[in-house]
Write a protein that holds these residues in place. Structure first.
Motif, PDB file in Angstrom:
ATOM      1  N   TYR A 245       0.839  -1.211   0.000  1.00 45.08           N
ATOM      2  CA  TYR A 245       0.000   0.000   0.000  1.00 45.08           C
ATOM      3  C   TYR A 245       0.871   1.258   0.000  1.00 45.08           C
ATOM      4  N   ILE A 246       1.846   1.298   0.896  1.00 46.37           N
ATOM      5  CA  ILE A 246       2.735   2.462   0.994  1.00 46.37           C
ATOM      6  C   ILE A 246       3.551   2.639  -0.284  1.00 46.37           C
ATOM      7  N   LYS A 247       4.097   1.551  -0.787  1.00 45.90           N
ATOM      8  CA  LYS A 247       4.933   1.628  -1.995  1.00 45.90           C
ATOM      9  C   LYS A 247       4.111   2.062  -3.210  1.00 45.90           C
ATOM     10  N   SER A 248       2.843   1.650  -3.252  1.00 45.35           N
ATOM     11  CA  SER A 248       1.968   2.047  -4.360  1.00 45.35           C
ATOM     12  C   SER A 248       1.690   3.548  -4.307  1.00 45.35           C
ATOM     13  N   ARG A 250       3.637   5.754  -2.889  1.00 46.55           N
ATOM     14  CA  ARG A 250       4.930   6.399  -3.161  1.00 46.55           C
ATOM     15  C   ARG A 250       5.166   6.512  -4.671  1.00 46.55           C
ATOM     16  N   ALA A 251       4.752   5.497  -5.404  1.00 46.24           N
ATOM     17  CA  ALA A 251       4.940   5.487  -6.866  1.00 46.24           C
ATOM     18  C   ALA A 251       3.823   6.226  -7.602  1.00 46.24           C
ATOM     19  N   GLY A 252       2.828   6.709  -6.853  1.00 48.54           N
ATOM     20  CA  GLY A 252       1.708   7.403  -7.488  1.00 48.54           C
ATOM     21  C   GLY A 252       0.762   6.475  -8.216  1.00 48.54           C
ATOM     22  N   LYS A 253       0.786   5.177  -7.868  1.00 48.44           N
ATOM     23  CA  LYS A 253      -0.088   4.192  -8.513  1.00 48.44           C
ATOM     24  C   LYS A 253      -1.406   4.119  -7.737  1.00 48.44           C
ATOM     25  N   ILE A 254      -2.337   4.992  -8.106  1.00 50.02           N
ATOM     26  CA  ILE A 254      -3.575   5.151  -7.334  1.00 50.02           C
ATOM     27  C   ILE A 254      -4.390   3.860  -7.299  1.00 50.02           C
ATOM     28  N   SER A 255      -4.539   3.202  -8.438  1.00 52.98           N
ATOM     29  CA  SER A 255      -5.359   1.982  -8.496  1.00 52.98           C
ATOM     30  C   SER A 255      -4.796   0.900  -7.582  1.00 52.98           C
ATOM     31  N   ALA A 256      -3.474   0.737  -7.603  1.00 57.50           N
ATOM     32  CA  ALA A 256      -2.843  -0.278  -6.750  1.00 57.50           C
ATOM     33  C   ALA A 256      -3.020   0.080  -5.282  1.00 57.50           C
ATOM     34  N   ALA A 257      -2.831   1.366  -4.944  1.00 56.87           N
ATOM     35  CA  ALA A 257      -2.978   1.801  -3.546  1.00 56.87           C
ATOM     36  C   ALA A 257      -4.399   1.547  -3.052  1.00 56.87           C
ATOM     37  N   LEU A 258      -5.393   1.869  -3.883  1.00 59.26           N
ATOM     38  CA  LEU A 258      -6.794   1.652  -3.498  1.00 59.26           C
ATOM     39  C   LEU A 258      -7.113   0.160  -3.378  1.00 59.26           C
ATOM     40  N   TYR A 259      -6.496  -0.647  -4.228  1.00 61.22           N
ATOM     41  CA  TYR A 259      -6.711  -2.098  -4.160  1.00 61.22           C
ATOM     42  C   TYR A 259      -6.205  -2.658  -2.831  1.00 61.22           C
ATOM     43  N   TYR A 260      -4.966  -2.277  -2.454  1.00 63.91           N
ATOM     44  CA  TYR A 260      -4.412  -2.798  -1.191  1.00 63.91           C
ATOM     45  C   TYR A 260      -5.158  -2.223   0.009  1.00 63.91           C
ATOM     46  N   LEU A 261      -5.632  -0.985  -0.120  1.00 63.57           N
ATOM     47  CA  LEU A 261      -6.482  -0.419   0.933  1.00 63.57           C
ATOM     48  C   LEU A 261      -7.748  -1.259   1.087  1.00 63.57           C
ATOM     49  N   PHE A 322      -5.509  11.310  -2.505  1.00 64.29           N
ATOM     50  CA  PHE A 322      -4.805  12.597  -2.384  1.00 64.29           C
ATOM     51  C   PHE A 322      -3.303  12.382  -2.219  1.00 64.29           C
ATOM     52  N   LEU A 323      -2.926  11.481  -1.347  1.00 62.49           N
ATOM     53  CA  LEU A 323      -1.506  11.241  -1.093  1.00 62.49           C
ATOM     54  C   LEU A 323      -0.809  10.630  -2.301  1.00 62.49           C
ATOM     55  N   SER A 324      -1.527   9.759  -3.015  1.00 65.07           N
ATOM     56  CA  SER A 324      -0.944   9.144  -4.215  1.00 65.07           C
ATOM     57  C   SER A 324      -0.690  10.187  -5.296  1.00 65.07           C
ATOM     58  N   LEU A 325      -1.620  11.149  -5.429  1.00 63.71           N
ATOM     59  CA  LEU A 325      -1.512  12.170  -6.471  1.00 63.71           C
ATOM     60  C   LEU A 325      -0.479  13.251  -6.145  1.00 63.71           C
ATOM     61  N   SER A 326      -0.191  13.430  -4.861  1.00 58.17           N
ATOM     62  CA  SER A 326       0.704  14.519  -4.442  1.00 58.17           C
ATOM     63  C   SER A 326       2.131  14.325  -4.958  1.00 58.17           C
ATOM     64  N   LYS A 327       2.786  15.457  -5.232  1.00 64.60           N
ATOM     65  CA  LYS A 327       4.212  15.407  -5.542  1.00 64.60           C
ATOM     66  C   LYS A 327       4.943  14.921  -4.304  1.00 64.60           C
ATOM     67  N   LYS A 328       6.084  14.275  -4.522  1.00 67.87           N
ATOM     68  CA  LYS A 328       6.807  13.665  -3.412  1.00 67.87           C
ATOM     69  C   LYS A 328       8.172  14.346  -3.215  1.00 67.87           C
ATOM     70  N   SER A 329       8.554  14.495  -1.942  1.00 70.32           N
ATOM     71  CA  SER A 329       9.890  14.991  -1.606  1.00 70.32           C
ATOM     72  C   SER A 329      10.301  14.417  -0.259  1.00 70.32           C
ATOM     73  N   ARG A 330      11.420  13.698  -0.250  1.00 71.95           N
ATOM     74  CA  ARG A 330      11.938  13.133   1.001  1.00 71.95           C
ATOM     75  C   ARG A 330      13.063  14.008   1.584  1.00 71.95           C
ATOM     76  N   LYS A 331      13.223  15.229   1.053  1.00 77.06           N
ATOM     77  CA  LYS A 331      14.350  16.072   1.450  1.00 77.06           C
ATOM     78  C   LYS A 331      14.391  16.323   2.954  1.00 77.06           C
ATOM     79  N   SER A 332      13.274  16.722   3.545  1.00 77.20           N
ATOM     80  CA  SER A 332      13.292  17.055   4.973  1.00 77.20           C
ATOM     81  C   SER A 332      13.534  15.806   5.815  1.00 77.20           C
ATOM     82  N   CYS A 333      12.924  14.691   5.411  1.00 79.26           N
ATOM     83  CA  CYS A 333      13.099  13.431   6.141  1.00 79.26           C
ATOM     84  C   CYS A 333      14.554  12.961   6.068  1.00 79.26           C
ATOM     85  N   ASP A 334      15.106  12.961   4.853  1.00 79.62           N
ATOM     86  CA  ASP A 334      16.495  12.508   4.682  1.00 79.62           C
ATOM     87  C   ASP A 334      17.479  13.429   5.390  1.00 79.62           C
TER      88      ASP A 334
END
Length: 393
Positions: A245-248, A250-261, A322-334
């Protein structure tokens, strides 16, 4: 009527009739070669329910003419293990026969019980075959794990499951119990089995008991009531699904994320567990790329807390999209974890005097807060002296 459950009556007695797991039980598989060479070693079968773990253990014992002792942690303790070991010793010194001790659900044995097995496996008194649905890396003690070989069993494939259905129907007909399934009924039965042969055979058993001679799709659905969803909230399926679910997302794969949800919701997963992971994801993976993400994720968490199932599944779907569609940035976390590495490496380095708190006259006289005006200075690093040139972000 049948004398025993169909699943037991159809249990294969040799590898020739065993269906599935070709990678270990096929002609060139390690189990086949070991049986042919009469060289059996201790092993652990890790796989989902109904994949053939118990059946394989029994076939191995039968084919090498070994004494077979089966115990389960749900009904057995150290006392039972001791009895099994004594029986193994007497059998070996009497008829020189090997003893296979089959421990079903070995992950349920505690450390002390597993420790007791260790010397008897090591000196060859018993050949251990353990079966588990849980990852043995976490559930079996390291010394025991190092003395066994782990074989991963897969869910029975759709192709092989069709063979099992065919064999089940043929067996019933041979027992004068005519049963025919429409093609869509067979397909449905195979699909909802989740690779568990026992589910399929139990369903055929139930149809036979009902006296039904021709089963349609609606008959199968009525008998099974609902789709058996293999999901253990504390086991591998739980962690594998949330990971997917998380990896889906992260990759912006909405259908996969909703499926695992949907899989998690359908299995009754705690909605707050899912929502917590969304809040973490909003900062870890999206961060400053979309600062609204943390707000949305927190609101989804509150909604799940307030509303609960079944309605909050819609809130979870909203947040997931919403989270799947959002742009991603790990800068602050890293950047944070780079800073944390330096904290662990260097300890508490001296904080520059200019940026220390100076609530007393003495502190001011010592230089605390010196030359720090109303507006921050760009001339100083703000980091401790030894890290002045570090740039985490």
């Amino acid at each position: 009527m049948l004398s025993k459950p169909l699943a037991e009556l159809l249990r294969p007695q040799s590898l020739k009739n065993f269906i599935g797991q070709d990678h270990i039980a096929g002609k060139d598989g390690p189990i086949s070669k070991s049986i042919n060479n009469k060289n059996i070693f201790s092993m652990i079968f890790w796989g989902p329910p109904g994949s053939g773990k118990t059946t394989l253990a029994r076939i191995i014992a039968k084919d090498i003419n070994a004494q077979f002792i089966e115990i389960s942690p749900t009904t057995s303790g150290v006392k039972d293990i001791k009895l099994a070991v004594e029986k193994a010793r007497s059998e070996f010194f009497g008829q020189k026969k090997k003893t296979i001790l089959f421990v079903d659900e070995i992950h349920r044995f505690n450390k002390a019980q597993q420790d007791y097995l260790l010397p008897h496996v090591e000196n060859g008194t018993i050949t251990l075959i353990g079966a588990t649905t849980e990852n043995p890396s976490f559930e079996v003690i390291s010394p025991l794990l190092s003395r066994t070989r782990v074989y991963v069993l897969q869910p029975i494939s759709v192709k092989d499951m069709h063979k099992i259905v065919k064999n089940g129907i043929k067996f019933l007909k041979d027992q004068n119990i005519p049963l025919n399934l429409t093609n869509d009924a067979k397909e449905f039965l195979v699909q909802i089995s989740n690779g568990d042969a026992r589910i399929v055979l139990n369903a055929l058993d139930a149809l036979a008991i009902s006296g039904m001679q021709k089963a349609r799709l609606k008959d199968i659905q009525r008998i099974l009531q609902e789709n058996p969803n293999r999901y253990d909230k504390k086991g591998d399926e739980h962690y594998n699904t949330i990971s997917a679910y998380i990896k889906s997302m992260r990759a912006g794969k909405i259908s996969a994320a909703l499926y695992y949800l949907a899989r998690m919701v359908n299995a009754g997963e705690d909605p707050l567990f899912i929502a917590r992971r969304m809040v973490i994801f909003a900062s870890e993976d999206i961060g400053i790329a979309n600062t609204s993400a943390i707000i949305v994720a927190n609101e989804v968490f509150k909604a799940c807390e307030t509303i609960g199932y079944p309605e909050c599944q819609i809130n979870l779907a909203h947040g997931t999209t919403f989270l799947s569609l959002s742009k991603k940035s790990r800068k602050s976390c890293d950047a944070y974890f780079k800073a944390l590495d330096d904290v662990k490496k260097y300890g508490n380095l001296e904080i520059p005097l200019q940026i220390r708190n100076a609530p007393t006259k003495l502190m001011k006289n010592l230089g605390y807060g010196k030359n720090y005006g109303m507006y921050p200075s760009k001339e100083i690093s703000y980091l401790p002296k030894d890290l002045a040139e570090s740039n985490y972000y």
